[in-house]
Design a protein around this motif. Structure first.
Motif, PDB file in Angstrom:
ATOM      1  N   THR A 212      -1.530  -1.044  -1.467  1.00  0.00           N
ATOM      2  CA  THR A 212      -0.303  -1.832  -1.296  1.00  0.00           C
ATOM      3  C   THR A 212       0.285  -2.254  -2.638  1.00  0.00           C
ATOM      4  O   THR A 212       1.456  -2.662  -2.686  1.00  0.00           O
ATOM      5  N   SER A 213      -0.468  -2.136  -3.703  1.00  0.00           N
ATOM      6  CA  SER A 213       0.094  -2.414  -5.025  1.00  0.00           C
ATOM      7  C   SER A 213       1.082  -1.334  -5.446  1.00  0.00           C
ATOM      8  O   SER A 213       1.972  -1.582  -6.270  1.00  0.00           O
ATOM      9  N   ALA A 214       0.917  -0.137  -4.911  1.00  0.00           N
ATOM     10  CA  ALA A 214       1.761   0.987  -5.339  1.00  0.00           C
ATOM     11  C   ALA A 214       3.230   0.726  -5.087  1.00  0.00           C
ATOM     12  O   ALA A 214       4.075   0.946  -5.963  1.00  0.00           O
ATOM     13  N   ILE A 215       3.573   0.251  -3.875  1.00  0.00           N
ATOM     14  CA  ILE A 215       4.975   0.043  -3.543  1.00  0.00           C
ATOM     15  C   ILE A 215       5.584  -1.032  -4.432  1.00  0.00           C
ATOM     16  O   ILE A 215       6.732  -0.918  -4.877  1.00  0.00           O
ATOM     17  N   ALA A 216       4.816  -2.086  -4.733  1.00  0.00           N
ATOM     18  CA  ALA A 216       5.331  -3.142  -5.597  1.00  0.00           C
ATOM     19  C   ALA A 216       5.576  -2.621  -7.010  1.00  0.00           C
ATOM     20  O   ALA A 216       6.618  -2.911  -7.618  1.00  0.00           O
TER      21      ALA A 216
ATOM     22  N   ALA B 119      -3.320   9.021 -13.592  1.00  0.00           N
ATOM     23  CA  ALA B 119      -4.600   8.320 -13.492  1.00  0.00           C
ATOM     24  C   ALA B 119      -4.452   6.853 -13.877  1.00  0.00           C
ATOM     25  O   ALA B 119      -4.994   5.957 -13.208  1.00  0.00           O
ATOM     26  N   LYS B 120      -3.714   6.576 -14.941  1.00  0.00           N
ATOM     27  CA  LYS B 120      -3.505   5.189 -15.361  1.00  0.00           C
ATOM     28  C   LYS B 120      -2.732   4.409 -14.299  1.00  0.00           C
ATOM     29  O   LYS B 120      -3.043   3.241 -14.024  1.00  0.00           O
ATOM     30  N   PHE B 121      -1.733   5.040 -13.719  1.00  0.00           N
ATOM     31  CA  PHE B 121      -0.964   4.403 -12.641  1.00  0.00           C
ATOM     32  C   PHE B 121      -1.850   4.169 -11.425  1.00  0.00           C
ATOM     33  O   PHE B 121      -1.865   3.079 -10.837  1.00  0.00           O
TER      34      PHE B 121
ATOM     35  N   ALA C  76       5.354  -6.118  -2.586  1.00  0.00           N
ATOM     36  CA  ALA C  76       4.326  -5.349  -1.880  1.00  0.00           C
ATOM     37  C   ALA C  76       4.588  -5.289  -0.386  1.00  0.00           C
ATOM     38  O   ALA C  76       4.253  -4.302   0.276  1.00  0.00           O
ATOM     39  N   ALA C  77       5.209  -6.333   0.171  1.00  0.00           N
ATOM     40  CA  ALA C  77       5.449  -6.386   1.611  1.00  0.00           C
ATOM     41  C   ALA C  77       6.477  -5.359   2.078  1.00  0.00           C
ATOM     42  O   ALA C  77       6.598  -5.118   3.284  1.00  0.00           O
TER      43      ALA C  77
ATOM     44  N   LEU D  31      -3.635   1.886  -6.543  1.00  0.00           N
ATOM     45  CA  LEU D  31      -4.476   2.058  -5.362  1.00  0.00           C
ATOM     46  C   LEU D  31      -5.175   0.766  -4.933  1.00  0.00           C
ATOM     47  O   LEU D  31      -5.792   0.714  -3.875  1.00  0.00           O
ATOM     48  N   GLN D  32      -5.050  -0.278  -5.726  1.00  0.00           N
ATOM     49  CA  GLN D  32      -5.669  -1.541  -5.365  1.00  0.00           C
ATOM     50  C   GLN D  32      -4.840  -2.284  -4.311  1.00  0.00           C
ATOM     51  O   GLN D  32      -3.620  -2.126  -4.244  1.00  0.00           O
TER      52      GLN D  32
END
Length: 477
Positions: free
Chosen positions: A193-197, A151-153, A181-182, A158-159
């Motif tokens: 897209t924040s997740a991958i970064a 949940a914290k992650f 992120a790219a 998810l932003q």
């Protein structure tokens, strides 16, 4: 013909992961590969000149040791060794000093100056909690084993990357964030897209961005050696066109994306399931170049000369615009370029005193424009004199990539768009998307969660379901 408990079509990381997971439980398995060599996205060839070893697809491997499946296999005992650069990644800028990421988290925090504390609050929890996060994020949606950490992650991951970018003060950290992120190959204002970064940075500090000695083929070779050591069998030069061409088997696992699934005859898929496959969304393509170089790449930013991967695209705004325009189908004259320089850290990649370069940029899906000059001009901006070092080059257009590996539809190396609608529900909207409407057939490709990358987790999850459904065997990493 022999009979098998399971046949796995495709020898990429996910095909091997599925086959190994099944074989470890005492099943008889066969991997069928269409090409004349195993590996999928893990292949290394002399694409330009003799003695220059180029990674055909994947090159640097942030997820190699961050994957629970890969860590569970004794690959080092089967010949796999990694090298690491002083910096995992560098992001040079034109008007000021760029940013670098080293494996040492504290050193990176210090290097990032006024944004160091913010970076630490964002990335340090990923580094510290990765073992728990990996179990809950690298797979399909299910009840989490570690709900608090997830949940914290998720609140941040998810932003859109564009939202979190605004929390940084310096241009160099915003740019670094954009480059990370790219890797998701989609506009930076897309949700999640924040997740991958966050993942790439976190595992970079935890495990490093690994460079396999001898090339990415070394990972495939080690997986093959281990798989054969436990009794697995492999057949190459076998392109599957009809299910009935295969030997007798109980279950079939396909390391294939929806387009290929739709072309195989006699797969017993229900009409509603076929409709979902037809609606599957592909992402942007890539245009890739490999170079034989007379010397190392002369980046103006000295620290970029000591990085495994260099993100070339300048500011956050420049990268965000380039990714947005490519997604919209436009040709971009200053694209975001991912550049790697393995020969600096693995001397086996090139003749003595020479070097290799590997790069790609994101282009519109199925784009037919030759990006060779565009990519080389972009690199030249940050490494004046780069063009003078080129001895030979080899290019892959999106169509050529798909011809090389049919899973790369339109040049889409992620096996499908990884936006919020397909991040965990790919290729169909299902709690268990590795299952198909045919109870004997499973999908184990990057078109299933958790998506693209050399981690094997798509294959592991597909095999785990097959073991549970048909052999009453439960496995958990």
């Amino acid at each position: 013909m022999e009979k098998y408990d399971a046949i796995i079509v495709g020898s990429g990381p996910n095909g091997f992961a599925a086959a190994i997971t099944l074989q470890q439980q005492g099943l008889s398995t066969l991997i069928v590969e269409g090409a004349d060599t195993i590996g999928g996205g893990m292949r290394t060839k002399e694409l330009t000149l003799p003695g220059f070893k180029h990674d055909v697809c994947s090159a640097i491997h942030p997820m190699a040791m961050a994957s629970p499946f890969m860590r569970a296999i004794p690959l080092q005992a089967y010949g796999l060794n990694f090298q690491y650069a002083p910096y995992e990644a560098a992001h040079p800028l034109l008007e000021e000093e760029g940013a670098v990421v080293s494996r040492d988290l504290q050193q990176t925090i210090q290097d990032l100056g006024e944004d160091g504390d913010r970076y630490s609050r964002l990335i340090a929890p990923v580094v510290q909690q990765w073992d728990k996060l990996a179990i809950d994020t690298l797979g399909p949606l299910r009840r989490p084993r570690h709900p608090v950490q997830l949940a914290k992650f998720g609140m941040k991951a998810l932003q859109p990357a564009s939202w979190l970018a605004h929390t940084f003060k310096s241009e160099k950290v915003k740019a670094l964030w954009a480059g990370m992120a790219a890797h998701g190959i989609q506009p930076l204002d897309n949700m999640a897209t924040s997740a991958i970064a966050m993942v790439l940075l976190g595992v970079g500090h935890r495990y490093g961005w690994a460079i396999p000695e001898g090339g990415s083929q070394s990972i495939a070779t080690a997986l093959e050696r281990y798989y054969r050591s436990i009794g697995g069998k492999i057949q190459t030069d076998f392109w599957l066109k009809n299910k009935f061409d295969l030997p007798a088997h109980k279950v079939l696992l396909l390391d294939m994306t929806p387009k290929q699934l739709l072309e195989v005859k006699n797969l017993n898929f229900a009409p509603p399931y076929l409709k979902q496959l037809l609606r599957y969304k592909q992402g942007m393509g890539v245009f890739k170049i490999d170079w034989a170089l007379s010397e190392e790449t002369p980046f103006s930013d000295q620290r970029a000369r000591h990085a495994a991967t260099v993100h070339i695209g300048n500011s956050f705004n420049d990268i965000a615009l380039a990714e947005h325009d490519a997604q919209m189908g436009r040709v971009v004259d200053k694209p975001f370029v991912l550049f790697t320089q393995q020969s600096l850290f693995d001397k086996s990649r090139a003749p003595e005193g020479k070097h290799t370069g590997w790069a790609y940029c994101h282009v519109p899906h199925g784009c037919t424009v030759d990006y060779t000059n565009i990519i080389e001009n972009q690199i030249e901006r940050f490494a004046p004199g780069f063009k003078d070092t080129i001895l030979a080059r080899h290019t892959f257009s999106p169509a050529q990539l798909e011809n090389y590996n049919p899973n790369y539809v339109g040049g889409d190396i992620n096996g499908g768009l990884m936006d919020i609608t397909q991040l965990y529900t790919r290729p169909t909207f299902s709690r268990n998307p590795h299952r198909t409407s045919d109870p004997m057939v499973y999908i184990c490709s990057s078109a299933t969660p958790p998506g693209g990358g050399v981690h094997g987790m798509c294959g592991y999850h597909a095999a785990r379901l097959a073991l549970k459904d048909h052999f009453n065997i439960k496995v958990e990493l």
